[in-house]
Design a protein around this motif. Sequence first.
Motif, PDB file in Angstrom:
ATOM      1  N   GLY A   1     -33.092 -43.384 -78.658  1.00  0.00           N
ATOM      2  CA  GLY A   1     -33.718 -42.329 -78.924  1.00  0.00           C
ATOM      3  C   GLY A   1     -34.154 -41.430 -77.985  1.00  0.00           C
ATOM      4  O   GLY A   1     -35.054 -40.436 -78.081  1.00  0.00           O
ATOM      5  N   PHE A   2     -33.675 -41.604 -76.734  1.00  0.00           N
ATOM      6  CA  PHE A   2     -34.021 -40.796 -75.500  1.00  0.00           C
ATOM      7  C   PHE A   2     -33.161 -39.858 -75.735  1.00  0.00           C
ATOM      8  O   PHE A   2     -32.047 -39.632 -75.459  1.00  0.00           O
ATOM      9  N   ARG A   3     -33.555 -38.443 -75.853  1.00  0.00           N
ATOM     10  CA  ARG A   3     -32.628 -37.297 -76.110  1.00  0.00           C
ATOM     11  C   ARG A   3     -32.071 -36.850 -74.966  1.00  0.00           C
ATOM     12  O   ARG A   3     -30.742 -36.715 -74.939  1.00  0.00           O
ATOM     13  N   GLU A   4     -32.582 -36.768 -73.658  1.00  0.00           N
ATOM     14  CA  GLU A   4     -32.027 -36.141 -72.498  1.00  0.00           C
ATOM     15  C   GLU A   4     -32.297 -37.103 -71.313  1.00  0.00           C
ATOM     16  O   GLU A   4     -33.059 -36.542 -70.365  1.00  0.00           O
ATOM     17  N   PRO A   5     -31.594 -38.187 -71.132  1.00  0.00           N
ATOM     18  CA  PRO A   5     -32.045 -38.866 -69.920  1.00  0.00           C
ATOM     19  C   PRO A   5     -31.519 -38.109 -68.547  1.00  0.00           C
ATOM     20  O   PRO A   5     -30.554 -37.357 -68.731  1.00  0.00           O
ATOM     21  N   LYS A   6     -32.104 -38.085 -67.514  1.00  0.00           N
ATOM     22  CA  LYS A   6     -31.835 -37.377 -66.390  1.00  0.00           C
ATOM     23  C   LYS A   6     -31.445 -38.288 -65.175  1.00  0.00           C
ATOM     24  O   LYS A   6     -31.765 -39.428 -65.257  1.00  0.00           O
ATOM     25  N   LEU A   7     -30.423 -37.713 -64.301  1.00  0.00           N
ATOM     26  CA  LEU A   7     -29.833 -38.563 -63.512  1.00  0.00           C
ATOM     27  C   LEU A   7     -30.380 -38.246 -61.873  1.00  0.00           C
ATOM     28  O   LEU A   7     -30.563 -37.114 -61.461  1.00  0.00           O
ATOM     29  N   ILE A   8     -30.520 -39.142 -61.225  1.00  0.00           N
ATOM     30  CA  ILE A   8     -30.814 -39.073 -59.799  1.00  0.00           C
ATOM     31  C   ILE A   8     -29.635 -39.529 -58.990  1.00  0.00           C
ATOM     32  O   ILE A   8     -29.192 -40.930 -59.141  1.00  0.00           O
ATOM     33  N   ILE A   9     -28.911 -39.040 -57.998  1.00  0.00           N
ATOM     34  CA  ILE A   9     -27.823 -39.638 -57.287  1.00  0.00           C
ATOM     35  C   ILE A   9     -28.409 -40.030 -56.045  1.00  0.00           C
ATOM     36  O   ILE A   9     -28.929 -39.285 -55.389  1.00  0.00           O
ATOM     37  N   ASN A  10     -28.459 -41.405 -55.819  1.00  0.00           N
ATOM     38  CA  ASN A  10     -29.126 -41.919 -54.649  1.00  0.00           C
ATOM     39  C   ASN A  10     -27.938 -42.425 -53.571  1.00  0.00           C
ATOM     40  O   ASN A  10     -27.047 -42.577 -53.905  1.00  0.00           O
ATOM     41  N   ARG A  11     -28.308 -42.373 -52.277  1.00  0.00           N
ATOM     42  CA  ARG A  11     -27.573 -42.477 -51.111  1.00  0.00           C
ATOM     43  C   ARG A  11     -26.248 -41.965 -51.198  1.00  0.00           C
ATOM     44  O   ARG A  11     -25.119 -42.572 -50.560  1.00  0.00           O
ATOM     45  N   LEU A  12     -26.481 -40.620 -51.258  1.00  0.00           N
ATOM     46  CA  LEU A  12     -25.186 -39.636 -51.079  1.00  0.00           C
ATOM     47  C   LEU A  12     -24.822 -39.628 -49.566  1.00  0.00           C
ATOM     48  O   LEU A  12     -25.856 -39.379 -49.032  1.00  0.00           O
ATOM     49  N   ARG A  13     -23.470 -40.012 -49.255  1.00  0.00           N
ATOM     50  CA  ARG A  13     -23.351 -39.593 -47.664  1.00  0.00           C
ATOM     51  C   ARG A  13     -22.501 -38.244 -47.661  1.00  0.00           C
ATOM     52  O   ARG A  13     -21.134 -38.517 -48.116  1.00  0.00           O
ATOM     53  N   SER A  14     -22.934 -37.182 -47.245  1.00  0.00           N
ATOM     54  CA  SER A  14     -22.526 -35.946 -47.542  1.00  0.00           C
ATOM     55  C   SER A  14     -21.167 -35.641 -46.728  1.00  0.00           C
ATOM     56  O   SER A  14     -19.879 -35.246 -47.033  1.00  0.00           O
ATOM     57  N   LYS A  15     -21.040 -36.710 -45.485  1.00  0.00           N
ATOM     58  CA  LYS A  15     -19.942 -36.635 -44.673  1.00  0.00           C
ATOM     59  C   LYS A  15     -18.650 -37.277 -45.403  1.00  0.00           C
ATOM     60  O   LYS A  15     -17.566 -36.855 -45.410  1.00  0.00           O
ATOM     61  N   MET A  16     -18.874 -38.288 -46.100  1.00  0.00           N
ATOM     62  CA  MET A  16     -17.816 -39.237 -46.553  1.00  0.00           C
ATOM     63  C   MET A  16     -17.710 -38.349 -47.813  1.00  0.00           C
ATOM     64  O   MET A  16     -16.255 -38.231 -48.204  1.00  0.00           O
ATOM     65  N   ALA A  17     -18.405 -37.672 -48.793  1.00  0.00           N
ATOM     66  CA  ALA A  17     -18.094 -36.778 -49.608  1.00  0.00           C
ATOM     67  C   ALA A  17     -16.958 -35.637 -49.405  1.00  0.00           C
ATOM     68  O   ALA A  17     -16.198 -35.476 -50.031  1.00  0.00           O
ATOM     69  N   LYS A  18     -17.413 -35.178 -48.225  1.00  0.00           N
ATOM     70  CA  LYS A  18     -16.867 -33.886 -47.849  1.00  0.00           C
ATOM     71  C   LYS A  18     -15.345 -34.124 -47.339  1.00  0.00           C
ATOM     72  O   LYS A  18     -14.366 -33.452 -47.655  1.00  0.00           O
ATOM     73  N   ARG A  19     -15.104 -35.579 -46.822  1.00  0.00           N
ATOM     74  CA  ARG A  19     -13.712 -35.845 -46.435  1.00  0.00           C
ATOM     75  C   ARG A  19     -12.853 -36.608 -47.667  1.00  0.00           C
ATOM     76  O   ARG A  19     -11.946 -36.983 -47.580  1.00  0.00           O
ATOM     77  N   GLY A  20     -13.787 -36.564 -48.634  1.00  0.00           N
ATOM     78  CA  GLY A  20     -13.137 -36.980 -49.925  1.00  0.00           C
ATOM     79  C   GLY A  20     -13.014 -38.638 -50.070  1.00  0.00           C
ATOM     80  O   GLY A  20     -12.287 -39.171 -50.950  1.00  0.00           O
ATOM     81  N   ASP A  21     -13.842 -39.258 -49.381  1.00  0.00           N
ATOM     82  CA  ASP A  21     -13.996 -40.849 -49.502  1.00  0.00           C
ATOM     83  C   ASP A  21     -15.214 -41.278 -50.164  1.00  0.00           C
ATOM     84  O   ASP A  21     -15.324 -42.341 -50.301  1.00  0.00           O
TER      85      ASP A  21
END
Lengths: 92, 266
Positions: free
Chosen positions: B164-184
């Motif tokens: 019955g939870f209509r809209e659970p919301k997301l927290i993305i934790n421990r993002l490493r922007s450098k790794m994300a940027k290089r596609g890893d």
Amino acid sequence: MALLDILNRIFAKETVNSKDVAKERLRLVLVHDRASVSSDFINALKEDLIKVIREYLEIDEEQLSVNLENEDNSVALIANIPVRGFKKVVNE
Amino acid sequence: MESKVIVITSGKGGVGKTTTTANIGTALAMMGKKVVLLDTDIGLRNLDVVMGLENRIVFDIVDVVNNNCKLQQALTKDKRYEGLYLLPAAQTKEKTAVSPHQMKNLINELKKEFEFILVDCPAGIEQGFRNAIAGADEAVVVATPEISSVRDADRIIGLLEASGFREPKLIINRLRSKMAKRGDMMDIDDILDILSIELLGVVPEDEYIVVSTNRGEPAVTDTVSKAGAAYRRVARRITGQDVEIYTGEETSSLVNRFMKMVKLAR
Ligand SMILES: Nc1ncnc2c1ncn2[C@@H]1O[C@H](COP(=O)(O)OP(=O)(O)OP(=O)(O)O)[C@@H](O)[C@H]1O
Ligand SMILES: [Mg+2]
């Protein structure tokens, strides 16, 4: 890491990003997860399939099986539906 | 008084539920809100040490539901912020020591006194999870940018919606922007693409989280910590303020550098 792997990494420009591999694997695994979260899902699908097929064929509902299966690179809906005969509707 | 009861959950263990609860709760208290943090991880209590309150605890949640003490006696006051309290989990009991029904009653009591009730959920999808969501009306799902975590988040979102939870919301934790940027590492968009739920915040990987846990002082109390800044934004969004979501971009503004220098000079 094998030498070949290292060379591949250095020279292969077209190597897929590991995050794209992750995303694709996730997408596939989730199709399956989401479907199997409730066996209700499969049962509902099964019932609706039977409803439609019954219009055209005489089938053995007891032996009928419907499943989602993970193949190499995709998820497939595998149905095994023993046919006993055709209904007249076909010839109309 | 209209109170918000928010459960912080994840499915997978160790992705940052307790860290998130402590930081959002502290940030809300810093904004002058009346907040209680509810640790429902019975048998594996941790929120007390993350908050630095372990020495002040006398009674716990199981004592309260068993009427061994009054609710007020178990509410442990924070050492820094007026209006911030912790209701600790029991360390020696089983997860089944509390029932979903008892949890609901407890939260109803807490609603009389607090504006925000944050429920720190244990890992897993068994009774501990059932208890934690029992009295909540909103859910926050914490996930890290890894396959197993996102997969479990998907499962939890399904279970929350079924409950019955209509809209659970997301927290993305421990993002490493450098790794994300290089596609890893999967990026924010990749994860949202897959989970298709509303994003509440993004918290970067930050060594300071370890330092802050060592000290028992949530990162939001630090002026330099990036994770702390991200959690302060999340808290403001929770109170309805229209603040932009931190996106993992390096902010190396002059002010920021200056603050770092000051911090080093201290
Ligand atoms: N943004 C972050 N940067 C660096 N470390 C982090 C971050 N968030 C959490 N951690 C670390 O990850 C570990 C697990 O965090 P935490 O205890 O909050 O997770 P949890 O989801 O509550 O775990 P459990 O499922 O066991 O209750 C801790 O050591 C914490 O310091
Ligand atoms: Mg925890």
